[in-house]
Design an enzyme around this catalytic site. Structure first.
Site, PDB file in Angstrom:
ATOM      1  NE  ARG A  25     -24.376 -37.563 -57.432  1.00  0.00           N
ATOM      2  CZ  ARG A  25     -24.264 -38.783 -57.981  1.00  0.00           C
ATOM      3  NH1 ARG A  25     -24.935 -39.805 -57.476  1.00  0.00           N
ATOM      4  NH2 ARG A  25     -23.526 -38.964 -59.038  1.00  0.00           N
ATOM      5  NE  ARG A  42     -21.779 -38.027 -64.883  1.00  0.00           N
ATOM      6  CZ  ARG A  42     -22.285 -37.675 -63.694  1.00  0.00           C
ATOM      7  NH1 ARG A  42     -22.534 -36.415 -63.423  1.00  0.00           N
ATOM      8  NH2 ARG A  42     -22.518 -38.578 -62.780  1.00  0.00           N
ATOM      9  NE  ARG A  59     -19.849 -45.018 -66.420  1.00  0.00           N
ATOM     10  CZ  ARG A  59     -19.594 -44.628 -65.186  1.00  0.00           C
ATOM     11  NH1 ARG A  59     -19.395 -45.499 -64.249  1.00  0.00           N
ATOM     12  NH2 ARG A  59     -19.556 -43.357 -64.893  1.00  0.00           N
ATOM     13  NE  ARG A  63     -19.180 -36.373 -59.455  1.00  0.00           N
ATOM     14  CZ  ARG A  63     -19.644 -37.605 -59.695  1.00  0.00           C
ATOM     15  NH1 ARG A  63     -20.038 -38.369 -58.685  1.00  0.00           N
ATOM     16  NH2 ARG A  63     -19.721 -38.064 -60.910  1.00  0.00           N
ATOM     17  CE  LYS A  66     -23.692 -46.615 -61.526  1.00  0.00           C
ATOM     18  NZ  LYS A  66     -24.460 -45.511 -62.126  1.00  0.00           N
TER      19      LYS A  66
HETATM   20  P1  ADP Z   1     -21.749 -41.528 -61.974  1.00  0.00           P
HETATM   21  O1  ADP Z   1     -22.182 -40.686 -60.865  1.00  0.00           O
HETATM   22  O2  ADP Z   1     -21.883 -40.976 -63.342  1.00  0.00           O
HETATM   23  O3  ADP Z   1     -22.160 -42.961 -61.883  1.00  0.00           O
HETATM   24  P2  ADP Z   1     -19.003 -42.157 -61.456  1.00  0.00           P
HETATM   25  O4  ADP Z   1     -18.645 -41.582 -60.156  1.00  0.00           O
HETATM   26  O5  ADP Z   1     -19.190 -43.619 -61.578  1.00  0.00           O
HETATM   27  O6  ADP Z   1     -20.221 -41.371 -61.987  1.00  0.00           O
HETATM   28  O7  ADP Z   1     -17.917 -41.721 -62.553  1.00  0.00           O
HETATM   29  C1  ADP Z   1     -17.539 -40.392 -62.774  1.00  0.00           C
HETATM   30  C2  ADP Z   1     -16.705 -40.292 -64.040  1.00  0.00           C
HETATM   31  O8  ADP Z   1     -15.553 -41.139 -63.910  1.00  0.00           O
HETATM   32  C3  ADP Z   1     -17.390 -40.776 -65.307  1.00  0.00           C
HETATM   33  O9  ADP Z   1     -18.157 -39.769 -65.907  1.00  0.00           O
HETATM   34  C4  ADP Z   1     -16.194 -41.188 -66.161  1.00  0.00           C
HETATM   35  O10 ADP Z   1     -15.542 -40.068 -66.710  1.00  0.00           O
HETATM   36  C5  ADP Z   1     -15.268 -41.790 -65.149  1.00  0.00           C
HETATM   37  N1  ADP Z   1     -15.472 -43.255 -64.984  1.00  0.00           N
HETATM   38  C6  ADP Z   1     -15.879 -43.902 -63.850  1.00  0.00           C
HETATM   39  N2  ADP Z   1     -15.945 -45.232 -64.049  1.00  0.00           N
HETATM   40  C7  ADP Z   1     -15.572 -45.443 -65.336  1.00  0.00           C
HETATM   41  C8  ADP Z   1     -15.451 -46.605 -66.155  1.00  0.00           C
HETATM   42  N3  ADP Z   1     -15.727 -47.842 -65.690  1.00  0.00           N
HETATM   43  N4  ADP Z   1     -15.062 -46.423 -67.443  1.00  0.00           N
HETATM   44  C9  ADP Z   1     -14.773 -45.212 -67.937  1.00  0.00           C
HETATM   45  N5  ADP Z   1     -14.885 -44.080 -67.230  1.00  0.00           N
HETATM   46  C10 ADP Z   1     -15.275 -44.176 -65.944  1.00  0.00           C
END
Ligand code: ADP
Length: 217
Positions: free
Chosen positions: A127, A173, A88, A162, A13
């Protein structure tokens, strides 16, 4: 363009969003980047979010909606926005509809980037991310390592894994994604906004988005 990017963690994404911003000047809004920035800054939002994030759990909807309500009203959103990692959950998607209505905005589409689980797992474990909250550049130890090991090409800060990208947190996740976020695919299909793209290259995803014109309501 005003669009939502859906897809499991590691589906690409963020990469797709960055490339799309260069096409039409829309901006990328990543709730994950905003939250990581807050954790590094040690502010109130960061303190509330950190525990959830480290475990690979979702941050509560109310915190996220507070962020988005402010963010979508910033002037840089006027040319369009690409929502990366938000919504989400179904309640977030419903709250987003209410918020967009209030702001007089309409989404163009919700793109579901569909990538096989084995590709996702491989991508996430390899990553690495720049630790500078203002940068957060992404690398991959196999396919795109930084020029100097462990050092960000763009800003010179350490490049790290991370906390939520160690193996146990990753599978958690992915489970969370399947339970809470995958239902959004049906939600946006009902709204007539869904475009599913099964492709592992960001170029192919972007091409599909460019060609797509939403069906008439
Ligand atoms: P990914 O690489 O999983 O797409 P993100 O960088 O989008 O991860 O998000 C990392 C973390 O931040 C998620 O695992 C969650 O804990 C939190 N997070 C991010 N966006 C949201 C959201 N829209 N709702 C709830 N938690 C979120």
């Amino acid at each position: 363009m005003k669009l939502i990017l859906l897809g499991a963690p590691g589906a690409g994404k963020g990469t797709v969003a960055k490339q799309l911003t260069q096409l039409d000047g829309s901006i990328q809004i990543s709730t994950g980047d905003i939250l990581r920035g807050a954790v590094q800054a040690g502010n109130e939002l960061g303190k509330q979010a950190k525990g959830y994030m480290d475990r690979g759990d979702l941050v509560p909807d109310t915190l996220i909606m507070g962020i988005m309500e402010k963010r979508l009203q910033e002037p840089d959103c006027q040319k369009g926005f690409l929502l990366d990692g938000f919504p989400r959950t179904i309640p977030q998607a419903e709250a987003l509809n209410v918020l967009l209505n209030k702001l007089g905005l309409k989404l163009d589409m919700a793109v579901n980037i569909d990538v096989p689980r084995n590709v996702i797992l491989d991508r996430l474990t390899t990553r690495r991310t720049c630790s500078n909250p203002k940068c957060q550049a992404i690398y991959n130890v196999k396919s795109m390592p930084p020029k100097k090991e462990g050092i960000c090409d763009k800003c010179g800060s350490p490049v790290v894994q991370r906390e939520d990208e160690i193996e146990a947190a990753i599978s958690h996740r992915l489970d969370t994604y399947n339970q809470k976020t995958a239902p959004l695919i049906g939600f946006y299909e009902k709204e007539g906004l869904l475009l599913t793209v099964s492709a592992t290259s960001s170029e192919a995803v972007i091409e599909a988005i460019r060609k797509y014109s939403p069906p008439n309501p």
